[in-house]
Design a protein around this motif. Structure first.
Motif, mmCIF file in Angstrom:
data_model
loop_
_atom_site.group_PDB
_atom_site.id
_atom_site.type_symbol
_atom_site.label_atom_id
_atom_site.label_comp_id
_atom_site.label_asym_id
_atom_site.label_seq_id
_atom_site.Cartn_x
_atom_site.Cartn_y
_atom_site.Cartn_z
ATOM 1 N N TRP A 198 -18.432 2.992 49.062
ATOM 2 C CA TRP A 198 -17.127 3.421 48.525
ATOM 3 C C TRP A 198 -16.024 2.515 49.036
ATOM 4 C CZ3 TRP A 198 -17.534 9.319 50.054
ATOM 5 C CH2 TRP A 198 -18.391 9.969 49.165
ATOM 6 N N ARG A 199 -16.052 2.224 50.345
ATOM 7 C CA ARG A 199 -15.010 1.380 50.966
ATOM 8 C C ARG A 199 -14.995 -0.016 50.338
ATOM 9 N NH1 ARG A 199 -13.801 3.946 55.969
ATOM 10 N NH2 ARG A 199 -15.786 4.986 56.176
ATOM 11 N N ARG A 200 -16.212 -0.597 50.186
ATOM 12 C CA ARG A 200 -16.302 -1.953 49.608
ATOM 13 C C ARG A 200 -15.685 -1.962 48.217
ATOM 14 N NH1 ARG A 200 -21.409 -2.357 51.797
ATOM 15 N NH2 ARG A 200 -22.453 -1.883 49.844
ATOM 16 N N ARG A 201 -16.006 -0.950 47.427
ATOM 17 C CA ARG A 201 -15.479 -0.874 46.067
ATOM 18 C C ARG A 201 -13.955 -0.717 46.084
ATOM 19 N NH1 ARG A 201 -17.644 -0.257 41.174
ATOM 20 N NH2 ARG A 201 -16.260 0.615 39.602
ATOM 21 N N ALA A 202 -13.487 0.125 46.987
ATOM 22 C CA ALA A 202 -12.045 0.413 47.026
ATOM 23 C C ALA A 202 -11.224 -0.811 47.436
ATOM 24 C CB ALA A 202 -11.774 1.579 47.980
ATOM 25 N N VAL A 203 -11.765 -1.653 48.311
ATOM 26 C CA VAL A 203 -10.961 -2.801 48.780
ATOM 27 C C VAL A 203 -11.161 -4.046 47.918
ATOM 28 C CG1 VAL A 203 -11.036 -1.965 51.170
ATOM 29 C CG2 VAL A 203 -12.643 -3.766 50.449
ATOM 30 N N ALA A 204 -12.108 -3.978 46.968
ATOM 31 C CA ALA A 204 -12.548 -5.199 46.265
ATOM 32 C C ALA A 204 -11.403 -6.013 45.661
ATOM 33 C CB ALA A 204 -13.562 -4.831 45.187
ATOM 34 N N ASP A 205 -10.394 -5.345 45.048
ATOM 35 C CA ASP A 205 -9.312 -6.150 44.443
ATOM 36 C C ASP A 205 -7.959 -5.860 45.089
ATOM 37 O OD1 ASP A 205 -8.990 -3.665 43.509
ATOM 38 O OD2 ASP A 205 -9.023 -4.157 41.376
ATOM 39 N N LEU A 206 -8.009 -5.429 46.344
ATOM 40 C CA LEU A 206 -6.792 -4.990 47.040
ATOM 41 C C LEU A 206 -5.718 -6.076 47.107
ATOM 42 C CD1 LEU A 206 -5.733 -2.541 48.802
ATOM 43 C CD2 LEU A 206 -6.518 -3.843 50.785
ATOM 44 N N LEU A 207 -6.149 -7.318 47.340
ATOM 45 C CA LEU A 207 -5.178 -8.398 47.570
ATOM 46 C C LEU A 207 -5.315 -9.530 46.566
ATOM 47 C CD1 LEU A 207 -5.504 -8.385 51.455
ATOM 48 C CD2 LEU A 207 -3.399 -7.899 50.186
ATOM 49 N N SER A 208 -6.053 -9.276 45.485
ATOM 50 C CA SER A 208 -6.304 -10.374 44.538
ATOM 51 C C SER A 208 -5.038 -10.769 43.766
ATOM 52 C CB SER A 208 -7.459 -10.046 43.594
ATOM 53 O OG SER A 208 -7.376 -8.729 43.184
ATOM 54 N N HIS A 209 -3.964 -9.934 43.841
ATOM 55 C CA HIS A 209 -2.707 -10.270 43.145
ATOM 56 C C HIS A 209 -1.843 -11.237 43.946
ATOM 57 C CE1 HIS A 209 -1.809 -7.081 45.986
ATOM 58 N NE2 HIS A 209 -0.514 -7.372 45.901
ATOM 59 N N ALA A 255 -13.675 -8.965 52.488
ATOM 60 C CA ALA A 255 -13.335 -9.262 51.087
ATOM 61 C C ALA A 255 -12.264 -10.351 50.988
ATOM 62 C CB ALA A 255 -12.863 -7.988 50.385
ATOM 63 N N PHE A 256 -11.338 -10.381 51.975
ATOM 64 C CA PHE A 256 -10.210 -11.339 51.937
ATOM 65 C C PHE A 256 -10.073 -11.984 53.322
ATOM 66 C CE2 PHE A 256 -9.441 -8.005 48.825
ATOM 67 C CZ PHE A 256 -9.222 -8.746 47.669
ATOM 68 N N PRO A 257 -10.930 -12.952 53.640
ATOM 69 C CA PRO A 257 -10.991 -13.477 55.019
ATOM 70 C C PRO A 257 -9.697 -14.128 55.499
ATOM 71 C CG PRO A 257 -12.887 -14.213 53.711
ATOM 72 C CD PRO A 257 -11.949 -13.539 52.766
ATOM 73 N N ARG A 258 -8.813 -14.573 54.594
ATOM 74 C CA ARG A 258 -7.562 -15.209 55.033
ATOM 75 C C ARG A 258 -6.479 -14.177 55.366
ATOM 76 N NH1 ARG A 258 -5.207 -16.922 50.826
ATOM 77 N NH2 ARG A 258 -3.634 -18.180 51.843
ATOM 78 N N ALA A 259 -6.673 -12.971 54.925
ATOM 79 C CA ALA A 259 -5.603 -11.976 55.031
ATOM 80 C C ALA A 259 -5.329 -11.571 56.470
ATOM 81 C CB ALA A 259 -5.979 -10.734 54.224
ATOM 82 N N ARG A 274 -5.523 4.038 42.679
ATOM 83 C CA ARG A 274 -4.858 2.727 42.802
ATOM 84 C C ARG A 274 -3.482 2.829 42.140
ATOM 85 N NH1 ARG A 274 -10.219 1.617 41.369
ATOM 86 N NH2 ARG A 274 -11.327 0.268 42.861
ATOM 87 N N ALA A 275 -2.483 2.193 42.754
ATOM 88 C CA ALA A 275 -1.131 2.223 42.184
ATOM 89 C C ALA A 275 -0.410 0.943 42.573
ATOM 90 C CB ALA A 275 -0.370 3.439 42.711
ATOM 91 N N THR A 276 0.627 0.634 41.800
ATOM 92 C CA THR A 276 1.416 -0.586 42.045
ATOM 93 C C THR A 276 2.854 -0.185 42.353
ATOM 94 O OG1 THR A 276 0.034 -1.779 40.474
ATOM 95 C CG2 THR A 276 2.170 -2.764 40.993
ATOM 96 N N ARG A 277 3.430 -0.796 43.375
ATOM 97 C CA ARG A 277 4.841 -0.565 43.710
ATOM 98 C C ARG A 277 5.691 -1.172 42.609
ATOM 99 N NH1 ARG A 277 9.267 0.861 44.415
ATOM 100 N NH2 ARG A 277 10.553 0.682 46.277
ATOM 101 N N SER A 278 6.565 -0.360 42.020
ATOM 102 C CA SER A 278 7.353 -0.863 40.889
ATOM 103 C C SER A 278 8.273 -1.985 41.348
ATOM 104 C CB SER A 278 8.161 0.267 40.282
ATOM 105 O OG SER A 278 9.024 0.785 41.261
ATOM 106 N N ALA A 279 8.664 -2.799 40.396
ATOM 107 C CA ALA A 279 9.497 -3.975 40.747
ATOM 108 C C ALA A 279 10.893 -3.499 41.115
ATOM 109 C CB ALA A 279 9.559 -4.912 39.555
#
Ligand SMILES: C[S@@+](CC[C@H](N)C(=O)[O-])C[C@H]1O[C@@H](n2cnc3c(N)ncnc32)[C@H](O)[C@@H]1O
Length: 255
Positions: free
Chosen positions: A52-63, A89-93, A250-255
């Protein structure tokens, strides 16, 4: 490692917001079970929580654009399993793992070796008063933590404040089930199986009786999605996991 464009607290950072009676009780409970927490998780979920954790973080920082070091806050980070999943998932983060139970973080720090130690910082903090600058995080992740909070509205407002416009919030949790089918699965798994296994593994009966109670008091996914929209989030999406036992929001902070 490039210096991120944010000022997050260091590993000694501590947020000093007053914690109410419910919070103190939860804090003491997690400090008490910290030693057996990971083992209980693995046994209770048969390892499914890792999937579950792997799935949840998979696209966390891809934006986040590739010319910037992504910054993620792992909220209610406990023993850092999610922080480590984000790092894989995001080794540079740069990951800041925050929790108000110092013992949980202490157990987690024992797992930080090599690159993970260089990229993951820990800080004792209360989710109701995040010790981070406005718009300083690219993403906030929270697994099985939100449900424990005393004031969910205030915590949502803090998350909206801490996220950059366009930043991502991902929450993995056991939400209060609303359909009959999911209520039955929850009753069997969360009320029937989890408390007994948790008790057997940690010897702490009270902590694992608290789990189903906290789910019963929590938002349904629909209620939580509405709360996020009220707090300034857009594109709120819900994904059910394992017959609705858990969900990712999942949600996005509005601009
Ligand atoms: C069930 S554990 C989840 C830990 C970790 N995220 C995981 O998935 O294994 C819940 C965590 O939330 C933390 N927590 C609860 N209320 C909190 C609050 N108000 N501020 C910070 N942490 C909190 C607890 O101390 C505990 O470590």
């Amino acid at each position: 490692m490039t210096t991120p464009e944010t000022s997050l607290p260091s590993s000694s950072g501590t947020s000093l917001a007053p914690i109410d009676a419910h919070g103190s009780q939860v804090q003491r409970m997690f400090d008490r079970i910290a030693g057996g927490y990971d083992r209980a998780n693995r046994v209770m979920s048969l390892g499914i929580d890792e999937r579950w954790r792997r799935r949840a973080v998979a696209d966390l920082l891809s934006h986040v654009p590739s010319d910037r070091v992504p910054v993620a806050l792992d909220l209610c980070a406990g023993t850092l399993d999610s922080s480590l999943a984000i790092h894989r998932a995001f080794p540079r983060a740069k990951v800041l793992a925050g929790d108000f139970a110092a013992e949980m973080l202490e157990r987690g720090r024992e797992k930080l070796v090599g690159e993970a130690a260089a990229h993951i910082d820990t800080a004792v903090m209360d989710a109701h008063a995040l010790p981070v600058d406005d718009a300083s995080c690219d993403a906030i992740f929270c697994a099985f933590g939100i449900r424990n909070l005393s004031d969910l509205g205030r915590a949502c407002a803090e998350q909206a404040r801490a996220l950059r416009p366009g930043g991502k919030l991902v929450v993995l949790d056991f939400f209060r089930p609303d359909s009959l089918g999911t209520r039955i699965v929850h009753a069997i798994y969360n009320r029937g199986v989890l408390p007994w296994v948790g008790w057997a593994v940690t010897g702490d009966r009270e902590a694992y009786q608290y789990l189903p109670r906290s789910i019963g008091r929590f938002d349904s996914t629909d209620e939580y999605a509405a709360r996020l929209r009220d707090a300034g989030f857009v594109d709120v999406r819900v994904e059910g996991l394992t017959m609705g036992v858990a969900s990712i929001v999942r949600a996005t902070r509005s601009a």
